[in-house]
Scaffold this motif. Structure first.
Motif, PDB file in Angstrom:
ATOM      1  N   VAL A 113       0.876  -1.176   0.000  1.00 23.95           N
ATOM      2  CA  VAL A 113       0.000   0.000   0.000  1.00 23.95           C
ATOM      3  C   VAL A 113       0.910   1.222   0.000  1.00 23.95           C
ATOM      4  O   VAL A 113       1.625   1.466   0.974  1.00 23.95           O
ATOM      5  CB  VAL A 113      -0.928   0.033   1.229  1.00 23.95           C
ATOM      6  CG1 VAL A 113      -1.800   1.291   1.203  1.00 23.95           C
ATOM      7  CG2 VAL A 113      -1.805  -1.215   1.282  1.00 23.95           C
ATOM      8  N   ALA A 114       0.902   1.957  -1.101  1.00 21.01           N
ATOM      9  CA  ALA A 114       1.854   3.066  -1.209  1.00 21.01           C
ATOM     10  C   ALA A 114       1.485   3.987  -2.362  1.00 21.01           C
ATOM     11  O   ALA A 114       0.767   3.597  -3.287  1.00 21.01           O
ATOM     12  CB  ALA A 114       3.273   2.534  -1.433  1.00 21.01           C
ATOM     13  N   LEU A 146       0.561 -10.656  -5.694  1.00 18.50           N
ATOM     14  CA  LEU A 146       0.958  -9.376  -5.119  1.00 18.50           C
ATOM     15  C   LEU A 146      -0.144  -8.373  -5.417  1.00 18.50           C
ATOM     16  O   LEU A 146      -0.478  -8.130  -6.578  1.00 18.50           O
ATOM     17  CB  LEU A 146       2.281  -8.895  -5.722  1.00 18.50           C
ATOM     18  CG  LEU A 146       2.711  -7.460  -5.361  1.00 18.50           C
ATOM     19  CD1 LEU A 146       2.967  -7.335  -3.865  1.00 18.50           C
ATOM     20  CD2 LEU A 146       3.949  -7.053  -6.160  1.00 18.50           C
ATOM     21  N   ILE A 147      -0.717  -7.808  -4.367  1.00 16.43           N
ATOM     22  CA  ILE A 147      -1.747  -6.779  -4.503  1.00 16.43           C
ATOM     23  C   ILE A 147      -1.089  -5.428  -4.244  1.00 16.43           C
ATOM     24  O   ILE A 147      -0.470  -5.228  -3.191  1.00 16.43           O
ATOM     25  CB  ILE A 147      -2.896  -6.990  -3.489  1.00 16.43           C
ATOM     26  CG1 ILE A 147      -3.423  -8.427  -3.548  1.00 16.43           C
ATOM     27  CG2 ILE A 147      -4.008  -5.976  -3.729  1.00 16.43           C
ATOM     28  CD1 ILE A 147      -4.041  -8.803  -4.863  1.00 16.43           C
ATOM     29  N   PHE A 151      -3.071  -4.495  -9.744  1.00 13.17           N
ATOM     30  CA  PHE A 151      -3.016  -3.074  -9.417  1.00 13.17           C
ATOM     31  C   PHE A 151      -4.435  -2.600  -9.105  1.00 13.17           C
ATOM     32  O   PHE A 151      -5.289  -2.540  -9.989  1.00 13.17           O
ATOM     33  CB  PHE A 151      -2.426  -2.279 -10.579  1.00 13.17           C
ATOM     34  CG  PHE A 151      -0.962  -2.524 -10.801  1.00 13.17           C
ATOM     35  CD1 PHE A 151      -0.008  -1.741 -10.175  1.00 13.17           C
ATOM     36  CD2 PHE A 151      -0.534  -3.556 -11.634  1.00 13.17           C
ATOM     37  CE1 PHE A 151       1.352  -1.970 -10.374  1.00 13.17           C
ATOM     38  CE2 PHE A 151       0.816  -3.797 -11.839  1.00 13.17           C
ATOM     39  CZ  PHE A 151       1.766  -3.002 -11.206  1.00 13.17           C
ATOM     40  N   VAL A 152      -4.673  -2.261  -7.862  1.00 16.46           N
ATOM     41  CA  VAL A 152      -6.015  -1.897  -7.413  1.00 16.46           C
ATOM     42  C   VAL A 152      -6.315  -0.423  -7.650  1.00 16.46           C
ATOM     43  O   VAL A 152      -7.446  -0.037  -7.923  1.00 16.46           O
ATOM     44  CB  VAL A 152      -6.188  -2.234  -5.911  1.00 16.46           C
ATOM     45  CG1 VAL A 152      -7.554  -1.796  -5.405  1.00 16.46           C
ATOM     46  CG2 VAL A 152      -5.989  -3.725  -5.683  1.00 16.46           C
ATOM     47  N   GLY A 153      -5.288   0.425  -7.554  1.00 18.27           N
ATOM     48  CA  GLY A 153      -5.502   1.862  -7.655  1.00 18.27           C
ATOM     49  C   GLY A 153      -5.809   2.472  -6.302  1.00 18.27           C
ATOM     50  O   GLY A 153      -5.615   1.850  -5.251  1.00 18.27           O
ATOM     51  N   PHE A 154      -6.318   3.699  -6.327  1.00 16.44           N
ATOM     52  CA  PHE A 154      -6.628   4.410  -5.083  1.00 16.44           C
ATOM     53  C   PHE A 154      -7.773   3.725  -4.347  1.00 16.44           C
ATOM     54  O   PHE A 154      -8.764   3.314  -4.947  1.00 16.44           O
ATOM     55  CB  PHE A 154      -7.014   5.854  -5.393  1.00 16.44           C
ATOM     56  CG  PHE A 154      -7.558   6.595  -4.198  1.00 16.44           C
ATOM     57  CD1 PHE A 154      -6.699   7.116  -3.243  1.00 16.44           C
ATOM     58  CD2 PHE A 154      -8.924   6.741  -4.022  1.00 16.44           C
ATOM     59  CE1 PHE A 154      -7.199   7.785  -2.133  1.00 16.44           C
ATOM     60  CE2 PHE A 154      -9.437   7.410  -2.920  1.00 16.44           C
ATOM     61  CZ  PHE A 154      -8.567   7.935  -1.973  1.00 16.44           C
ATOM     62  N   VAL A 155      -7.633   3.621  -3.025  1.00 14.38           N
ATOM     63  CA  VAL A 155      -8.667   3.040  -2.169  1.00 14.38           C
ATOM     64  C   VAL A 155      -8.910   3.990  -0.997  1.00 14.38           C
ATOM     65  O   VAL A 155      -7.952   4.409  -0.335  1.00 14.38           O
ATOM     66  CB  VAL A 155      -8.234   1.652  -1.634  1.00 14.38           C
ATOM     67  CG1 VAL A 155      -9.191   1.165  -0.557  1.00 14.38           C
ATOM     68  CG2 VAL A 155      -8.171   0.643  -2.774  1.00 14.38           C
TER      69      VAL A 155
END
Length: 395
Positions: A220-221, A248-249, A275-279
């Motif tokens: 998370v970064a 890898l999430i 790649f989830v993007g902004f959360v």
């Protein structure tokens, strides 16, 4: 007490450690009976002021959003005098370098208010971060760009050295930061107080046990070079030869997202990386609960990312870099592991240790949860700030 804070960013400007720390401390100070106002840069939508959880936030709309400059200095000074005239402040507290001009300005105006500066990082840290990036670059351009930044941060370090010492109290967010202030900024030990950053532990709680098969890694970064997501990708490339069921999430966004996706494709691991993007902050806990190991292979020198505290509170083992203030949060071998800067083999080795010894991973997760509850809650952070204020005002 009437507390006036200055900060470049608040949650309205977007997600980030600085804004989370500032707002959490402000709202918890309100809960224990203080009045807190925050002066910050222009709101993205033009809002001039608002109250959130009892905290009064003033957005200076003649300034550039999230940026310092002459316009910020001028309008921030005007707002401070205006607020102080209406309701005198007991403490003026700048978060970071937002109002580094405070002591001199108040003296010139003949206003006697104790001044505090909280340093979540320093220009010395930024200088060392640039060196770290230059020695572990993703591209040749990284070397050129980091070289230019080193000179800039060195100049800023020298410019701010004297101004920091003018504050009545300087708050460091870790023992490591305290030593930098003593050794690189020559701040008297009597003027320095360590106040650890904290998180909302009601939001971040323990999650599921580790899976019997395979492994789920989480990053998370903000997606830029200094956060080290490219190092995590290279580690996963090595691990796919050893672990069949691995994922890898990556949660977060930034200028390097396209580059990181391209890198994953070139490494042949696109099927293993998501790649989830902004959360939003309120949705982050589910990602922590669902992972097995939290990775933070950062190159960034200053402080410690709140994400590692969030992962620890969620009962997950953390693997991060042995730089900056990370040893304050992670006792290597107890709550997780500290790895050598940019060392992919070391990162792979530590992941494999936890993959092969799930009980160790669970124990580390429990240790991390206990440590956060003991040392890194936002309530404790606010209470420690209050003690600093009371000492300066003698109230």
């Amino acid at each position: 007490m009437n507390i006036c804070m200055f900060c470049r960013v608040v949650p309205d400007h977007g997600r980030g450690g600085m804004q989370d720390v500032v707002f959490d401390s402000a709202k918890n100070l309100v809960k224990i009976g203080h009045y807190v106002s925050v002066i910050t840069t222009r709101h993205p939508k033009g809002t001039t002021e608002k109250i959130v959880n009892g905290v009064k936030i003033y957005f200076l709309n003649k300034t550039r959003s999230q940026k310092y400059g002459a316009d910020w200095d001028r309008e921030a000074k005007e707002k401070l005098v205006n607020l102080h005239t209406k309701q005198p402040s007991d403490i003026v507290h700048t978060q970071g370098m937002a109002a580094i001009w405070l002591p001199r300005f108040l003296k010139e105006e003949g206003i006697a208010i104790p001044t505090i500066i909280s340093l979540h990082g320093t220009y010395w840290d930024e200088l060392k971060t640039s060196i770290n990036v230059m020695t572990h670059p993703k591209t040749f351009f990284s070397i050129v760009y980091s070289s230019a930044l080193i000179l800039l941060f060195l100049v800023n370090h020298l410019k701010t050295m004297f101004r920091i010492r003018m504050f009545d109290l300087v708050i460091a967010t870790s023992p490591e930061q305290r030593e930098i202030l003593r050794e690189r900024y020559f701040v008297s030990s009597k003027k320095i107080k360590v106040v650890l950053n904290g998180i909302d532990t009601h939001l971040f709680k323990g999650g599921r046990c580790l899976a019997n098969k395979g492994i789920s890694l989480l990053v998370v970064a903000r997606l830029n070079e200094e956060k080290g997501a490219h190092i995590a990708l290279q580690a996963v490339k090595e691990l796919t030869n050893l672990i069949r069921d691995i994922q890898l999430i990556i949660v977060g966004d930034g200028k390097d997202r396209k580059y990181l996706k391209s890198t994953a494709a070139k490494l042949g691991i696109s099927n293993f990386v998501h790649f989830v993007g902004f959360v939003p902050l309120t949705e982050l806990p589910e990602y922590y609960r669902s992972c097995d190991i939290f990775l933070n292979p950062t190159l960034r020198q200053n402080g410690y990312d709140l994400t590692i505290l969030q992962a620890m509170a969620s009962g997950k083992p953390v693997i991060t870099t042995n730089i900056g203030s990370y040893p304050t949060a992670i006792d290597s071998g107890k709550e997780g592991f500290l790895t050598s800067l940019g060392d992919i083999n070391d990162l792979v080795e530590k992941i494999l240790i936890l993959y092969k010894n799930k009980q160790l991973a669970l124990d580390m997760g429990k240790n991390g949860n206990i440590k956060v509850e003991k040392m890194f809650t936002s309530k404790q952070m606010a209470k420690n700030l209050e003690l600093c204020y009371l000492k300066l005002t003698k109230k």
